[in-house]
Write an enzyme that holds these catalytic residues in place. Structure first.
Site, PDB file in Angstrom:
ATOM      1  N   LYS A 226      -0.201   6.298 -11.586  1.00 52.66           N
ATOM      2  CA  LYS A 226       0.866   5.408 -12.042  1.00 52.66           C
ATOM      3  C   LYS A 226       0.764   5.169 -13.544  1.00 52.66           C
ATOM      4  O   LYS A 226       1.747   5.332 -14.286  1.00 52.66           O
ATOM      5  CB  LYS A 226       0.800   4.072 -11.307  1.00 52.66           C
ATOM      6  CG  LYS A 226       1.934   3.124 -11.664  1.00 52.66           C
ATOM      7  CD  LYS A 226       1.653   1.707 -11.224  1.00 52.66           C
ATOM      8  CE  LYS A 226       0.779   1.006 -12.254  1.00 52.66           C
ATOM      9  NZ  LYS A 226       0.641  -0.437 -11.999  1.00 52.66           N
ATOM     10  N   ASP A 244       5.041   1.899  -8.715  1.00 55.60           N
ATOM     11  CA  ASP A 244       4.369   0.605  -8.696  1.00 55.60           C
ATOM     12  C   ASP A 244       4.833  -0.161  -7.461  1.00 55.60           C
ATOM     13  O   ASP A 244       5.537   0.383  -6.603  1.00 55.60           O
ATOM     14  CB  ASP A 244       4.644  -0.172  -9.986  1.00 55.60           C
ATOM     15  CG  ASP A 244       6.079  -0.670 -10.073  1.00 55.60           C
ATOM     16  OD1 ASP A 244       6.924  -0.234  -9.246  1.00 55.60           O
ATOM     17  OD2 ASP A 244       6.367  -1.487 -10.965  1.00 55.60           O
TER      18      ASP A 244
END
Length: 367
Positions: A226, A244
């Protein structure tokens, strides 16, 4: 000797009285028979008519009963239809994310791409909500954003980068001083270890520069896929999907995936959209998740893409009540960045409490 006259034959010549009496008796018998036949015919006709009347009455009764039953069924169906929306809202919380109706793969892909297009119209200014001036600041800020808001990070990093502007400076810092500076972001000891570790790795292994490849970025302490995609997409222009907590939640609500594994979600979503859309798709979905499609109580009644969302009804559907749930610029509040892009329609976020606005660093980059 004299002859006697022969006696008359009784059968050959009946007496006149008897002859007259016989036709009269026959006539009377015929009349009685005719009367009996007429009476019987009348009774039969009357019975038939009565039977027909009873049959007709039974048929009419049956028809009336069928009409009543049909009307009752229609009323019951109408009542059920009227109550259906309320039942849908009441049960929405326990309905798994994803389309409620059968949908083909092609249909889902078309709907997903239309969602992306419509979100682009709703959020033409979507952007990363972390303040930064270079790849190093974005990398550190992204690591600090774990388990906290971008606003809190943006209020914290100005003082951090003012004292430690380069990887070399941060790698040589005193840990306790870093801990104190980043304390507001939470988990400050673990985060101090991560950002000082990645700063040392950048100094020792990459000449003080943030690498521009996924393989090298994920080798740094505290950096996962991420964080790597945030840096690649926004500092280097390399397309990437940022999964996320907001992206994960909305991808499931939109029916793009049924997984709760970030890596699987990334792979499944990547198959739906062209690579050129990955970075901006991430920003749009995250923007929507932060402003309207909240985790606990999404503002369904104020959502512009309800006609495309199979999870509609999980949140507040009343438009007036839903509008009160909107956040940031959609609700008339400041955004998360102290220094947002020029096209951002909302107000900048305030600096940290006790910090004068003039003391806050102003990022010079386009981000």
């Amino acid at each position: 000797m004299s002859k006697r006259p022969k006696a008359a034959n009784r059968d050959d010549s009946p007496a006149p009285a008897q002859a007259a009496k016989k036709p009269a008796a026959q006539k009377a018998t015929a009349a009685v028979k005719k009367a009996a036949a007429t009476k019987k015919a009348t009774a039969t006709k009357k019975a038939t008519a009565t039977k027909k009347a009873a049959t007709a009455k039974a048929a009419a009764t049956k028809k009336a009963a069928a009409t009543v039953t049909k009307k009752a069924a229609a009323t019951k169906k109408a009542t059920a239809t009227k109550k259906a929306p309320s039942a849908k809202v009441a049960s929405a919380a326990v309905v798994p994310a994803g389309p409620r109706k059968a949908e083909s793969r092609l249909g889902m892909v078309r709907r997903a791409r239309r969602i992306n297009r419509e979100l682009a119209e709703v959020y033409p200014y979507a952007h990363p909500e972390l303040d930064f001036r270079n790849p190093f600041e974005l990398l550190v800020a992204t690591v600090l954003s774990a388990q906290t808001t971008d606003l809190r990070v943006n209020q914290t990093t100005p003082a951090l980068f003012a004292q430690y502007p380069t990887p070399e400076d941060l790698a040589a810092a005193v840990p306790e001083e870093i801990e104190e500076l980043i304390r507001p972001t939470g988990f400050f000891r673990a985060k101090t270890k991560s950002i000082m570790g990645l700063a040392a790795a950048l100094r020792d292994d990459f000449g003080g520069e943030v690498p521009d490849s996924l393989e090298d970025l994920v080798k740094l302490p505290g950096v996962g896929r991420k964080t790597a995609f945030v840096v690649l997409g926004n500092a280097y222009g390399v397309p990437g999907i940022t999964v996320d907590t907001h992206f994960m939640r909305l991808a499931r609500r939109f029916g793009w995936t049924g997984s709760d594994d970030p890596v699987k979600i990334e792979a499944e979503v990547a198959e739906i959209f062209p690579k050129s859309e990955w970075t901006m798709l991430s920003h749009r979905v995250i923007f929507h998740g932060r402003r309207i499609c909240h985790a606990r109580k999404p503002a369904c009644g104020a959502c512009p893409i309800t006609h495309l969302c199979p999870a509609y009804g999980e949140g507040e559907t009343d438009p007036e009540k839903a509008r009160k749930l909107l956040k940031y610029e959609k609700g008339g509040y400041p955004g998360q960045r102290l220094n947002p892009p020029a096209d951002y329609p909302g107000r900048p976020a305030p600096p940290a409490p006790g910090v004068a606005p003039g003391a806050v660093q102003r990022p010079s980059g386009g981000q």
